[in-house]
Scaffold this active site. Structure first.
Site, PDB file in Angstrom:
ATOM      1  N   HIS A  86      81.695  73.950  49.820  1.00 45.51           N
ATOM      2  CA  HIS A  86      80.497  73.420  49.195  1.00 45.51           C
ATOM      3  C   HIS A  86      79.939  72.266  50.001  1.00 45.51           C
ATOM      4  CE1 HIS A  86      81.650  74.889  44.957  1.00 45.51           C
ATOM      5  NE2 HIS A  86      80.861  75.730  45.565  1.00 45.51           N
ATOM      6  N   LYS A 103      72.050  81.502  48.699  1.00 51.01           N
ATOM      7  CA  LYS A 103      72.731  81.423  47.393  1.00 51.01           C
ATOM      8  C   LYS A 103      71.710  81.189  46.282  1.00 51.01           C
ATOM      9  CE  LYS A 103      75.956  78.202  46.130  1.00 51.01           C
ATOM     10  NZ  LYS A 103      77.222  77.502  46.446  1.00 51.01           N
ATOM     11  N   GLU A 142      80.152  82.731  42.127  1.00 51.87           N
ATOM     12  CA  GLU A 142      80.850  81.438  42.179  1.00 51.87           C
ATOM     13  C   GLU A 142      80.965  80.822  40.787  1.00 51.87           C
ATOM     14  OE1 GLU A 142      79.376  79.310  45.541  1.00 51.87           O
ATOM     15  OE2 GLU A 142      79.722  77.380  44.562  1.00 51.87           O
ATOM     16  N   ASP A 173      75.780  81.972  41.882  1.00 51.65           N
ATOM     17  CA  ASP A 173      76.598  80.838  41.406  1.00 51.65           C
ATOM     18  C   ASP A 173      76.233  80.520  39.954  1.00 51.65           C
ATOM     19  OD1 ASP A 173      77.971  78.496  41.003  1.00 51.65           O
ATOM     20  OD2 ASP A 173      77.093  77.394  42.684  1.00 51.65           O
ATOM     21  N   GLY A 181      68.318  70.948  42.633  1.00 46.90           N
ATOM     22  CA  GLY A 181      69.716  70.847  42.212  1.00 46.90           C
ATOM     23  C   GLY A 181      69.995  71.401  40.832  1.00 46.90           C
ATOM     24  N   GLU A 237      78.078  75.757  53.118  1.00 44.69           N
ATOM     25  CA  GLU A 237      76.816  75.606  52.370  1.00 44.69           C
ATOM     26  C   GLU A 237      75.917  74.555  53.034  1.00 44.69           C
ATOM     27  OE1 GLU A 237      77.416  74.364  48.302  1.00 44.69           O
ATOM     28  OE2 GLU A 237      75.500  75.265  47.681  1.00 44.69           O
ATOM     29  N   TYR A 297      70.510  63.456  41.564  1.00 47.85           N
ATOM     30  CA  TYR A 297      71.571  63.357  42.564  1.00 47.85           C
ATOM     31  C   TYR A 297      71.838  61.888  42.896  1.00 47.85           C
ATOM     32  CZ  TYR A 297      71.993  68.343  43.676  1.00 47.85           C
ATOM     33  OH  TYR A 297      72.267  69.686  43.648  1.00 47.85           O
ATOM     34  N   LYS A 349      71.174  80.368  42.107  1.00 48.90           N
ATOM     35  CA  LYS A 349      71.775  79.857  40.876  1.00 48.90           C
ATOM     36  C   LYS A 349      71.437  80.802  39.726  1.00 48.90           C
ATOM     37  CE  LYS A 349      73.475  76.064  42.639  1.00 48.90           C
ATOM     38  NZ  LYS A 349      74.875  75.622  42.543  1.00 48.90           N
TER      39      LYS A 349
END
Lengths: 412, 412
Positions: free
Chosen positions: A327, A217, A273, A247, A28, A358, A38, A219
């Site tokens: 998302h 995707k 994103e 993103d 994450g 996603e 999370y 990051k």
């Protein structure tokens, strides 16, 4: 007695602070949220019939106790109401929660109070779907369009979408069969969190390709050199025909974004994103001039409220022109969002062109009805409710700070 | 020992939920907030030198406990730091509070977490000014422009305002003498809260005219017939040359706003404030086409953060063209805002054209250095600090729910 049971009067609302220590393994992690644990503010709505509604909102660890506190404040507005009373005027119920004369100052419809409202509303939707014995998507699909529209508060949006326009758009666009057979297309964010090593990224990407994933995707946003290396690596592994998205999670200024995005353009990302502050509409327009598409409209859905999702998908401009790629991820967001995308496909868009959702492969094992993915597609859930219920054993173990996981963590 | 004292290391942060039962007499009532109990999350920053910093954020009653909870979460980032360390990198300190990797999800810079951040930052500014033995406005006026700019986080705003542009604008525009002699012009919102009767309105307006007030704000938006009658009444009492403003507090949809504003145009309001959702920039533009000016830029300051105020007043477009008329009122907002408007006049605008600050005549008696109004002007405060400190007796009496005022209220 049996009549009272059908009414499902809400007797009390419980809320717990449930956190998963995901930061330990950098799951994450992105350019702005480098060490998320999370978490959820996990809500149970109890009724006099014994039926319960489960809901939550997603958080990143620290501060979840603030959302828990906000849910307790909202609970006072909910206790004593019956499900029957709520669903007969859901718009009024939404406004009651979002427009309390004293509490709306704390938002309105922003930040902590918005997250807490989402947790309560999700639990009430779950209760409603359970009372009808249907998964939420099926409850929505079977609902009279007039009733769906009656659930939406149109304050502030009539210049963009009126009740009448929404009704015109809500025609049954597709039968359910195709979804039940093939599912809804997904993309994966599981391979390339910002804190993952190149080795880990390669392994996860190899596994994902084997499992049939075609859209990935990545990051980005903390370090251009790292981003370039990681994007190149993934593009090489997936080849030129599969899809890559990037993103930045709000990391950049507008000019920074323009420079960065130009540099990463060679890897042909489908979108970039959250390049900057999500509220900066003019900034997004400026960046957009430089580099094609954004996941922008779907970004309005980060809170995963039925209300915001439905307003986005029903906007005539969105219906006709814009991609909708909601998302998910976090804790249980895949479980929630799958209901909304199914509703979108069957009752609104009727098309999978420019539609994908996603998917992140974490923490599903803590849910009583976890999401089912088959060949990179979301398979429609069949159990009654909104797929929000967590295993009681998981909740107990991860309650913060008293659960075993956190006691142990503290001792290490 | 004396050296350690100068460092002012923060040892702990206390926060209390302080509420005033203003709803009993409809003070502060408007179209959206019909029964506010003006409240604060009241923060004290304690240091090892014994020096304390006082700060607060303004709320409307219910839910203040959520902000209290958020202040406690932020306190963990503050305790252990020294004032010296903070002021040597105030931008970093701001970012620490606003961009914590886990907590920024709860905002960022929105709602509850934003209010809580404001309370903590106000207390730190108060501490800083006290340590220097100056009222905050004087601390700012005497500060090197480079240091002022170094206190501002320019993330997300460099496309509108860069550090260099801000530096160019921060020239000493005026000497302090005029302010010390004449004060800063104010308008009053005390006469026409939406829940006041016509009789009460007439009496308050008569009194205000006698005290030298020339600019009056009226709350509108719940009922057009009421608004028309009340605006007519006030316009008749103040005559054609004095100034009238109206404020709908976000009550309307865009089309409603256009209709309503057209109807009230005959009373020649200088502006219509918050006609619709404050985030709806396009909506405001549409309403603006129909009816002249809005108090829009100043509306960005509802949280009364130094940061947001300074960004607004330093924007070249604002400096040259736009009126700046900051909000005040609530509990202690007049006490806070007076420092910022003095700084604006002396170091930025150098002009009183299109400049005036709201004033509301409530709850000043609870502060140790209450605001001084003379002939409808704010007179510069002289005591060291940010005028944030409340009388301990007032705090104790109004603490929620255990203070005497609330125990008594409950018993009635």
């Amino acid at each position: 007695m049996s009549e009272r049971k059908m009414v499902h009067k809400i007797t009390h609302v419980t809320v717990r602070d449930v956190r998963f220590p995901t930061s330990l393994e950098q799951h994450g992690s992105d350019a702005m949220h480098t060490d998320p644990d999370y978490s959820t503010a996990y809500v149970v709505v109890h009724t006099d019939s014994g039926l319960q509604g489960f809901g939550f909102t997603f958080t990143l660890g620290k501060g979840t106790e603030i959302v828990v506190c906000a849910v307790r404040a909202l609970a006072g507005l909910v206790v004593g109401k019956s499900l029957q009373e709520i669903v007969s005027d859901f718009r009024g119920f939404y406004r009651l929660l979002s427009s309390d004369g004293q509490m709306r100052w704390l938002g309105p419809e922003k930040g902590v109070i918005h997250l807490a409202t989402a947790a309560v509303l999700n639990a009430v939707w779950d209760l409603w779907a359970r009372a009808e014995g249907k998964p939420l998507w099926k409850l929505l699909v079977d609902m009279d369009p007039k009733q769906i529209v009656s659930c939406v508060d149109f304050r502030y949006i009539t210049d963009a979408l009126t009740e009448e326009e929404a009704l015109d758009i809500l025609v049954k666009a597709q039968e359910e069969d195709q979804m039940l057979k093939e599912g809804y297309p997904a993309y994966t964010t599981s391979c390339a969190w910002i804190g993952y090593s190149d080795e880990q990224l390669k392994q996860l990407c190899t596994d994902a390709l084997k499992s049939g994933w075609t859209k990935f995707k990545v990051k980005v946003g903390a370090d251009l050199e790292d981003d370039t290396r990681r994007c190149r690596l993934i593009r090489q592994m997936i080849g030129p025909d599969k899809t890559l998205m990037i993103d930045a999670n709000q990391r950049w200024d507008v000019s920074e974004a323009i420079g960065w995005v130009s540099s990463l353009a060679e890897f042909k990302p489908l979108w970039i994103e959250e390049p900057t502050c999500p509220d900066d509409i003019l900034g997004h327009a400026a960046i957009s001039k430089v580099r094609g598409k954004f996941g922008f409209p779907a970004d309005s859905c980060v809170e995963d409220l039925f209300f915001h999702f439905i307003v986005v998908i029903l906007h005539p401009f969105v219906v006709m022109l814009l991609p909708v790629c909601p998302h998910a991820g976090g804790v249980g967001l895949c479980e929630l969002v799958q209901h909304l995308i199914l509703f979108d496909y069957i009752c609104v868009s009727g098309s999978l062109s420019n539609r994908m959702c996603e998917y992140v492969d974490h923490l599903h094992e803590h849910f009583t009805s976890p999401v089912v993915i088959h060949d990179a597609h979301y398979m429609p859930p069949k159990d009654p409710g909104y797929s929000c219920e967590m295993l009681e054993s998981s909740v107990k173990k991860h309650q913060y700070p008293e659960g075993d996981v956190w006691k142990q963590h503290k001792n290490n």
